[in-house]
Design an enzyme around this catalytic site. Structure first.
Site, PDB file in Angstrom:
ATOM      1  N   CYS A   1      -7.765 112.431 -77.418  1.00  0.00           N
ATOM      2  CA  CYS A   1      -6.545 111.907 -78.030  1.00  0.00           C
ATOM      3  C   CYS A   1      -6.908 110.929 -79.135  1.00  0.00           C
ATOM      4  CB  CYS A   1      -5.624 111.273 -76.992  1.00  0.00           C
ATOM      5  SG  CYS A   1      -5.982 109.572 -76.556  1.00  0.00           S
ATOM      6  N   GLU A   2      -6.161 111.002 -80.203  1.00  0.00           N
ATOM      7  CA  GLU A   2      -6.458 110.158 -81.359  1.00  0.00           C
ATOM      8  C   GLU A   2      -6.035 108.712 -81.159  1.00  0.00           C
ATOM      9  OE1 GLU A   2      -2.719 110.965 -84.350  1.00  0.00           O
ATOM     10  OE2 GLU A   2      -4.262 112.502 -84.247  1.00  0.00           O
ATOM     11  N   HIS A   3      -5.303 108.433 -80.096  1.00  0.00           N
ATOM     12  CA  HIS A   3      -4.838 107.068 -79.865  1.00  0.00           C
ATOM     13  C   HIS A   3      -5.820 106.229 -79.051  1.00  0.00           C
ATOM     14  CE1 HIS A   3      -0.778 109.156 -80.383  1.00  0.00           C
ATOM     15  NE2 HIS A   3      -1.088 108.570 -81.510  1.00  0.00           N
ATOM     16  N   HIS A   4      -6.494 106.847 -78.079  1.00  0.00           N
ATOM     17  CA  HIS A   4      -7.401 106.102 -77.204  1.00  0.00           C
ATOM     18  C   HIS A   4      -8.804 106.691 -77.163  1.00  0.00           C
ATOM     19  CE1 HIS A   4      -3.279 105.518 -75.593  1.00  0.00           C
ATOM     20  NE2 HIS A   4      -3.655 104.256 -75.612  1.00  0.00           N
TER      21      HIS A   4
ATOM     22  N   GLN B   1      -1.519 116.451 -78.777  1.00  0.00           N
ATOM     23  CA  GLN B   1      -1.216 117.791 -78.275  1.00  0.00           C
ATOM     24  C   GLN B   1      -0.172 118.497 -79.132  1.00  0.00           C
ATOM     25  OE1 GLN B   1      -0.697 118.062 -74.035  1.00  0.00           O
ATOM     26  NE2 GLN B   1       0.572 119.887 -74.199  1.00  0.00           N
TER      27      GLN B   1
ATOM     28  N   HIS C   1      -3.602 114.338 -69.591  1.00  0.00           N
ATOM     29  CA  HIS C   1      -4.139 113.351 -70.521  1.00  0.00           C
ATOM     30  C   HIS C   1      -4.759 112.182 -69.773  1.00  0.00           C
ATOM     31  CE1 HIS C   1      -2.223 114.961 -74.277  1.00  0.00           C
ATOM     32  NE2 HIS C   1      -1.636 115.687 -73.332  1.00  0.00           N
TER      33      HIS C   1
ATOM     34  N   CYS D   1      -5.620 109.417 -70.962  1.00  0.00           N
ATOM     35  CA  CYS D   1      -5.049 108.137 -71.390  1.00  0.00           C
ATOM     36  C   CYS D   1      -3.848 107.770 -70.530  1.00  0.00           C
ATOM     37  CB  CYS D   1      -4.679 108.160 -72.875  1.00  0.00           C
ATOM     38  SG  CYS D   1      -3.513 109.445 -73.338  1.00  0.00           S
TER      39      CYS D   1
END
Length: 183
Positions: A74-77, A115, A143, A145
């Site tokens: 995931c690009e956030h975490h 996603q 996920h 995260c």
């Protein structure tokens, strides 16, 4: 030491680790190598992935490939999400080699990603390389995260879909895909 290795060593030190202890001596090198592999989608080209495996065919009935396993970050975490991708398309004179569907999934999954975008990128790529009348993509994923941090919900699953062409325009076609994919 590469710049990426050096940065991993710096992160470990910032976390309070002794980067000179035996168990961590090669960790920056291994972590850098792993991250390069996990994000290899940035250095892979769709033409390289397809490698000419688009074939003339008179088949105009739905083709479904289900259960393509994948992992992404995931690009956030920068934590993994892991799942299965289901792809269906209606050929229009050309079909794609079976293994290429998994390769297309990997191409886009091996990037920092969400996603929702991954689902669309796969659908767009299948549509582009086959010239099909329509395509449907459904992804189901868990996920880390959401499981390892934050709300820590272990059994949650995210499902996304993208329907293009006749899959979007015709409810019966969409329903046939969902049924054949076991969704």
């Amino acid at each position: 030491m590469s710049k990426l290795e050096s940065l991993y060593q710096e992160v470990l030190a910032e976390l309070g680790e002794d980067t000179s202890r035996e168990g961590l001596l090669d960790t920056p090198k291994r972590a850098a190598k792993a991250m390069q592999f996990l994000t290899s989608g940035y250095t892979t080209d769709i033409k390289e992935v397809i490698n000419g495996a688009v074939f003339t065919s008179e088949n105009d009935e739905m083709v479904v490939v289900q259960g393509i396993e994948f992992y992404s970050l995931c690009e956030h975490h920068v934590l993994p999400f892991i799942g299965r991708c289901h792809i269906g398309y209606l050929p229009d004179g050309q079909v794609l080699g079976l293994s290429k569907f998994a390769r297309i999934v990997d191409l886009f999954a091996r990037r920092l990603q969400i996603q929702e975008n991954l689902t669309k990128q796969i659908a767009d790529a299948v549509e582009e390389v086959t010239g099909c009348r329509g395509v449907g993509v459904v992804i189901e994923a868990q996920h880390m995260c959401m499981m390892m941090r934050g709300v820590q919900k272990q059994n949650s699953m995210m499902r996304t879909s993208v329907m293009k062409g006749v899959f979007r325009e015709n409810q019966a076609t969409r329903q046939e895909f969902m049924q054949l994919a076991g969704l």
